[in-house]
Write an enzyme that holds these catalytic residues in place. Structure first.
Site, short mmCIF file in Angstrom:
data_model
loop_
_atom_site.label_atom_id
_atom_site.label_comp_id
_atom_site.label_asym_id
_atom_site.label_seq_id
_atom_site.Cartn_x
_atom_site.Cartn_y
_atom_site.Cartn_z
N GLU A 30 -86.21 68.99 -53.70
CA GLU A 30 -87.16 69.46 -52.18
C GLU A 30 -87.08 70.96 -52.31
O GLU A 30 -86.51 71.91 -52.62
CB GLU A 30 -86.35 69.01 -51.29
CG GLU A 30 -87.08 69.54 -49.63
CD GLU A 30 -86.73 68.20 -48.81
OE1 GLU A 30 -86.39 67.56 -48.23
OE2 GLU A 30 -86.61 69.35 -47.08
N GLY B 32 -86.79 61.58 -38.43
CA GLY B 32 -86.68 60.59 -36.88
C GLY B 32 -87.88 60.79 -36.31
O GLY B 32 -88.81 60.27 -37.37
N ASP C 148 -80.52 60.00 -51.55
CA ASP C 148 -81.29 59.85 -50.86
C ASP C 148 -80.54 61.53 -50.09
O ASP C 148 -79.39 61.20 -50.08
CB ASP C 148 -82.33 59.30 -49.61
CG ASP C 148 -83.07 59.97 -48.89
OD1 ASP C 148 -83.82 61.31 -48.91
OD2 ASP C 148 -83.12 59.70 -47.75
N HIS C 149 -81.49 62.68 -50.42
CA HIS C 149 -80.80 63.20 -49.83
C HIS C 149 -79.56 63.37 -50.60
O HIS C 149 -77.93 64.07 -49.87
CB HIS C 149 -80.89 63.69 -48.44
CG HIS C 149 -81.96 64.25 -47.92
ND1 HIS C 149 -82.74 64.69 -46.92
CD2 HIS C 149 -83.13 63.29 -47.43
CE1 HIS C 149 -83.79 64.76 -47.01
NE2 HIS C 149 -84.03 63.52 -46.80
P1 13P Z 1 -87.64 58.71 -40.75
O1 13P Z 1 -86.44 58.42 -40.48
O2 13P Z 1 -88.45 59.88 -40.25
O3 13P Z 1 -88.17 57.61 -41.49
O4 13P Z 1 -87.31 59.78 -42.54
C1 13P Z 1 -86.90 59.41 -43.44
C2 13P Z 1 -86.52 60.15 -44.79
O5 13P Z 1 -87.91 61.03 -44.72
C3 13P Z 1 -85.14 59.46 -45.55
O6 13P Z 1 -85.50 60.39 -46.25
#
Ligand code: 13P
Length: 286
Positions: free
Chosen positions: A133, A175, A81-82
């Site tokens: 993204e 968040g 992720d990211h």
């Molecule tokens: P949240 O922490 O808001 O659930 O977001 C998670 C997220 O998008 C991880 O990439």
């Protein structure tokens, strides 16, 4: 069973439900998440973000994620992720992740296209899928101007990069939300009509049920959830410790597994990815 992102999202895209992508930082997280998925016979995505590496190093987490996925009786995708650079994406590919996200959303458009295309070229050669993204998903508490994904740009971006899934910015934030967000579903519909690939919603924690449903019926096939899991674990630990404050040793492992299972179960139900529950409400096959 371990599968790629496009394998896990194909059915979701056709039948209008979303697969939950849960950021898991511990063995207990992974165990609880997979128990929930197996109980409900739902596919699931285990993911780790680069910003989480200090807490949960990717090289330590990868064998856990991969072994858990292989032993599972439901489809599991193991996803970065990211990812913040091409190098991180390549590290994840070498470790056996079946999908990587390169996040170039903060870069100028052409630069984002350039690096994402390079990630895609390398990932494809290794049989790994790619999410990217466009537009900016902010952090809660941080002021955001209009940074929604632009429809025309999204078409050019998808065509030029060859990605498998696109993360959109439609008013979602990472968040814990101070206020429940109002997602721009109109923009989502426009992006979905212009692009037929699976779309991804980041910042799942704190989203209203109504917005989740509108998203999964309009092209969102993957929803990321991180904060809600860690908050639920914290809450359960606090409650457990408060029960007997003088206890010398409190076994918290099961508390963490149960909290993870509980929150993942709730999201699987909301995302309509379990065949044991009612068929997806957006499904044309029901
Ligand atoms: P949240 O922490 O808001 O659930 O977001 C998670 C997220 O998008 C991880 O990439």
């Amino acid at each position: 069973m371990l599968v790629t992102l496009s394998e896990i999202l194909k059915d979701a895209n056709e039948r209008h439900y979303a697969v939950g992508a849960f950021n898991c930082l511990s063995l207990e997280n992974v165990m609880g998440a997979l128990e929930a998925a197996e109980d409900l016979r739902s596919p699931i995505i285990l993911q780790l973000a680069e910003v989480q590496f200090p807490e949960a190093p990717m090289e330590l987490m990868a064998p856990l994620y991969l072994e858990a996925a292989k032993r599972s009786s439901v489809p599991v995708c193991v996803h970065l992720d990211h990812g913040q650079s091409l190098e991180t994406c390549v590290r994840a590919i070498r470790l056996g992740f079946t999908s990587v996200m390169f996040d170039g959303a903060a870069l100028p458009f052409e630069e984002n296209v350039g690096i994402t295309s390079e990630v895609t070229r390398i990932a494809k050669a290794a049989g790994v899928d790619v999410e990217a993204e466009l537009g900016k998903v902010g952090n809660s508490g941080v002021d955001t101007a209009d940074v929604f994904t632009d429809v025309d740009e999204s078409v050019r971006f998808v065509q030029k990069t060859g990605i498998d899934a696109l993360a959109v910015a439609i008013g979602n934030l990472h968040g814990h939300y101070v206020h429940t967000p109002q997602l721009n579903i109109k923009r989502l519909i426009e992006i979905h009509e212009a692009n037929r690939l699976p779309l991804v919603l980041h910042g799942g924690s704190g989203t209203s049920e109504e917005d989740f449903k509108a998203c999964i019926h309009n092209g969102i096939c993957k929803i990321n959830v991180a904060t809600a899991i860690q908050r639920r674990i914290m809450k359960h630990i606090q409650e457990r410790l408060a029960q007997k404050p003088d206890e010398e040793y409190v076994p918290l492992k099961q508390v963490m597994i149960d909290a993870s299972r509980e929150v993942v179960t709730e999201h699987i139900q909301l995302f309509e990815s379990s065949p044991l529950l009612a068929p997806p409400t957006g499904s044309t096959n029901n």
